[in-house]
Motif scaffolding. Sequence first.
Motif, PDB file in Angstrom:
ATOM      1  N   ARG A 186       0.736  -1.097  -0.052  1.00 42.14           N
ATOM      2  CA  ARG A 186      -0.008  -0.171  -0.141  1.00 42.14           C
ATOM      3  C   ARG A 186       0.924   1.115  -0.138  1.00 42.14           C
ATOM      4  O   ARG A 186       0.432   2.285  -0.597  1.00 42.14           O
ATOM      5  N   SER A 187       1.925   1.119   0.688  1.00 38.74           N
ATOM      6  CA  SER A 187       2.795   2.383   0.895  1.00 38.74           C
ATOM      7  C   SER A 187       3.797   2.481  -0.617  1.00 38.74           C
ATOM      8  O   SER A 187       4.386   3.509  -0.562  1.00 38.74           O
ATOM      9  N   SER A 188       3.835   1.567  -1.274  1.00 44.45           N
ATOM     10  CA  SER A 188       4.981   1.465  -2.382  1.00 44.45           C
ATOM     11  C   SER A 188       4.665   2.308  -3.709  1.00 44.45           C
ATOM     12  O   SER A 188       5.260   2.618  -4.497  1.00 44.45           O
ATOM     13  N   GLY A 189       3.294   2.511  -3.831  1.00 47.74           N
ATOM     14  CA  GLY A 189       2.764   3.240  -4.847  1.00 47.74           C
ATOM     15  C   GLY A 189       2.266   2.384  -6.169  1.00 47.74           C
ATOM     16  O   GLY A 189       2.149   2.918  -7.301  1.00 47.74           O
ATOM     17  N   PHE A 190       2.305   1.097  -5.836  1.00 50.84           N
ATOM     18  CA  PHE A 190       1.943   0.168  -6.969  1.00 50.84           C
ATOM     19  C   PHE A 190       0.641   0.511  -7.411  1.00 50.84           C
ATOM     20  O   PHE A 190       0.071   0.245  -8.656  1.00 50.84           O
ATOM     21  N   TYR A 191      -0.276   0.945  -6.669  1.00 52.28           N
ATOM     22  CA  TYR A 191      -1.805   1.274  -6.711  1.00 52.28           C
ATOM     23  C   TYR A 191      -2.209   2.551  -6.796  1.00 52.28           C
ATOM     24  O   TYR A 191      -3.243   2.998  -6.148  1.00 52.28           O
TER      25      TYR A 191
END
Length: 192
Positions: A186-191
Amino acid sequence: MIFSVSLKAQEYTSPVYPKLGKADTIRITSTNDNGVMIPWMQLNEVYVYANRIFRTPEERAAFNRLRYNVLKVMPYALFAKRRYEQLERDLVTAPEKKEQKALVKQCDKEIKDMFNREIKDLTITQGQILTKLIDREVGRTTYDIVKQTKGGFAAFSYQIIARVVGHNLKSTYSIDEDRDIEAIIRSSGFYQ
């Protein structure tokens, strides 16, 4: 009928638009509120995360290692999701069993050609994380996907090989059990 009653309907007032300046080129939606146009726009959802506090440096190192592994295998899981969805669409449109087998072989060859070197270089931990992420993205375990596309014997064979090196193709993704992985995703930026 004898008495006439005067009725008054709503009066129309023309909407008041905001004055445009020299550089006003952004188009947004607006709502008419009693003749006054109120501009508004929908904003993206914002997640707020607290800084994680680790008790020991070993915990921090373990979390950073997990973060590295998740970020390394997440693109493979997303590709697998897109490719599997495309394969399912193609299998529905293919009427004959022979065409379906050809589509499965083509998909398998494409995945092998694209990721042969990279997937072979994954560590055991990264492979375990990849199987969980595939279950998260596709909604089915890796074992079920192999069983549907390659057959029961191939799935059984792959499961035996996976168990020898410490994997389980039937492992599922649970948001509660894998909350660290979920927080990283969620914090990675994939979505975004």
